[in-house]
Design an enzyme around this catalytic site. Sequence first.
Site, PDB file in Angstrom:
ATOM      1  CG  ASP A   1     -41.439 -82.616 -44.486  1.00 10.05           C
ATOM      2  OD1 ASP A   1     -42.150 -82.979 -43.292  1.00 10.05           O
ATOM      3  OD2 ASP A   1     -42.210 -82.151 -45.362  1.00 10.05           O
TER       4      ASP A   1
ATOM      5  CD  GLU B   1     -40.691 -75.987 -47.319  1.00  9.85           C
ATOM      6  OE1 GLU B   1     -40.854 -75.477 -46.404  1.00  9.85           O
ATOM      7  OE2 GLU B   1     -40.047 -74.623 -48.853  1.00  9.85           O
TER       8      GLU B   1
ATOM      9  CB  THR C   1     -38.705 -78.750 -39.232  1.00  9.11           C
ATOM     10  OG1 THR C   1     -38.955 -79.098 -40.297  1.00  9.11           O
ATOM     11  CG2 THR C   1     -40.607 -78.439 -38.282  1.00  9.11           C
TER      12      THR C   1
ATOM     13  NE  ARG D   1     -46.545 -73.466 -37.785  1.00  8.92           N
ATOM     14  CZ  ARG D   1     -47.010 -72.411 -39.132  1.00  8.92           C
ATOM     15  NH1 ARG D   1     -47.124 -71.565 -38.625  1.00  8.92           N
ATOM     16  NH2 ARG D   1     -47.887 -73.443 -39.407  1.00  8.92           N
TER      17      ARG D   1
ATOM     18  CD  GLU E   1     -47.395 -76.924 -38.392  1.00  9.02           C
ATOM     19  OE1 GLU E   1     -47.816 -76.825 -39.378  1.00  9.02           O
ATOM     20  OE2 GLU E   1     -47.059 -75.954 -38.356  1.00  9.02           O
TER      21      GLU E   1
END
Length: 639
Positions: free
Chosen positions: A401, A535, A621, A272, A268
């Site tokens: 993913d 998504e 992502t 981010r 994360e």
Amino acid sequence: MVVLRKLPGMPGWPAALGLRLPQKFLFLLFLSGLLTLCFGALFLLPDSSRFKRLFLPRRATASASSSSSASSSSASSSSTRDTDLPRSPPAAAEPRHASPAAPRRLREKLRTAARMAGPPARTAPGSRQQVQGGESRAQPASGVPPARETRAPFRFDYERFRRSLRHPVRGGRTGEDPETRARRMKIKEMMKFAWDNYKQYALGKNELRPLTKNGHIGNMFGGLRGATVIDALDTLYIMELEEEFQEAKQWVEKSFDLNVNGEASLFEVNIRYIGGLLATYYLTGEEVFKSKALELGEKLLPAFNTPTGIPRGVINLGSGMSWSWGWASAGSSILAEFGTLHLEFLHLSELSGNPVFAEKVMNIRRVLSRVEKPQGLYPNFLSPVTGSWVQHHVSIGGLGDSFYEYLIKSWLMSDKKDSEAKKMYDDALEAIEKHLVKKSAGGLTYIAEWRGGILDHKMGHLACFSGGMIALGAEHSAGERRQRHMELAAEITSTCHESYARSDTKLGPEAFRFDAGSEATATRLSERYYILRPEVVESYMYLWRLTHDPKYRHWGWEVVQALEKHCRVEAGFSGIRDVYSTTPGHDNMQQSFFLAETLKYLYLLFCEDDVLSLEDWVFNTEAHPLPINHTDFKAAGQP
């Protein structure tokens, strides 16, 4: 001095051992030598930092520990030490791919784009590497430092980079119809509303709680603050919300503190914070964003200190200690976490001139290339100690993913030079098509999960990014393969749309199933919520750009209307607890990725194709745009 007391009725200890006087001295000499050897080993042998903490002041050990972590290179170029033993972290929010309570995927690769970082520095056998002042320097084993180099410090040529872009970052704004512009302006208003409320009630906290009008910190970011600020920066810039962008920039300059001591998700923090800072630097050229990204990147390096070089999922940003998630099987690392570092780490090397970041992620690829893939598939759990799979659970949704996403994007980011990433992606997609892609009785195409050979006929919201990913890969294929993959991408995206269309709110559930007569609907109460995830609209955006089929804009506008109706509250946007209720309850959380991804993808869906053109940018992502490496951007005159 140790005093040994003589017990009544017993001889002294030398006599008890039957030692004569000369032997006593020999025995004492041997004992003192042994003690000296033990204490010497304690302080001089590698990986003794934990023991040193018992004897040395805290400041000294912290400094020794940080210098050793910075000096480690990839596991293949230097001996890697398993200094950070796995332990269960305290009760903490799990990464987004693991827990509904946590903010998108253990959603979230990658490589020979090390061209972007220059060739990896090689260290001669018996030497060690030190990272100092942003450079990687090999020192001979003898400890004699090399002659001082006179070359100029590395400098990234930002102006040359901007000239290399084929399209203006914000596009040309020509030829659009009034309805498209009006819809884009509505999404811009939603972004301003979300930001203004965050700024008013939660600035400096990680996320906004819009019902109670206060901030949420959480425990995924290791004491870092301002996740919404960093996630929103590039969206504010692209939407030309100039005043709001300056507010966010000012907070980064004055209040964004990296000197924290807490337990963070490596994944994360990377997608981010580092992704957001890198993207904003490339968009604006403001040095503060680059320097913060590089400083934070260095704090993540100790997580790679494992026998294989596969990083652990949790790291203390102050001490550098790392461990695996408590819920991860047998202390394993998660595919979607260690596989979602490649794009950002190559750019850290590109901007710093320091190859250590690129070497770390290239080593991950080497480990994955060596390990056997069951049926050609990549399971979700890998041991960072042995480099072997821990269990055979395969998912294109949570836990897996973004690993696949970063394979195809690594190839694109390298300007299609990273052939290894392309082959890994092609091989993985072939195995997915063969073993996981299924069609329901009603004709809906979906990607099932695989558990040791047994299929679980469900698809998570997180897996809905795959329509856009497959379309992106198909665009650069040829002939029959291109057509087949474009059809597959469209079918999967249509299935995800159905999961929205079949709910009462026209928003999709966290997971939907294809069993017991159910199709594209959630059958369990625990899967009926929606937390502002991006998504599905991500795939709409890619499919629109690659096909210009108007249905994708129509579907996207349906999402905008549903968000306005069901998620907009007095002080921001909130997730909802049941998409099948006409009066759903709210979860009181405006996720930072709602500003980074959901609103950005919706905005781009109604922009012309030259706004953040796919010819110039790939999205990490978290939807932070990173540039394709069209050329080498070292400043002129540098070696």
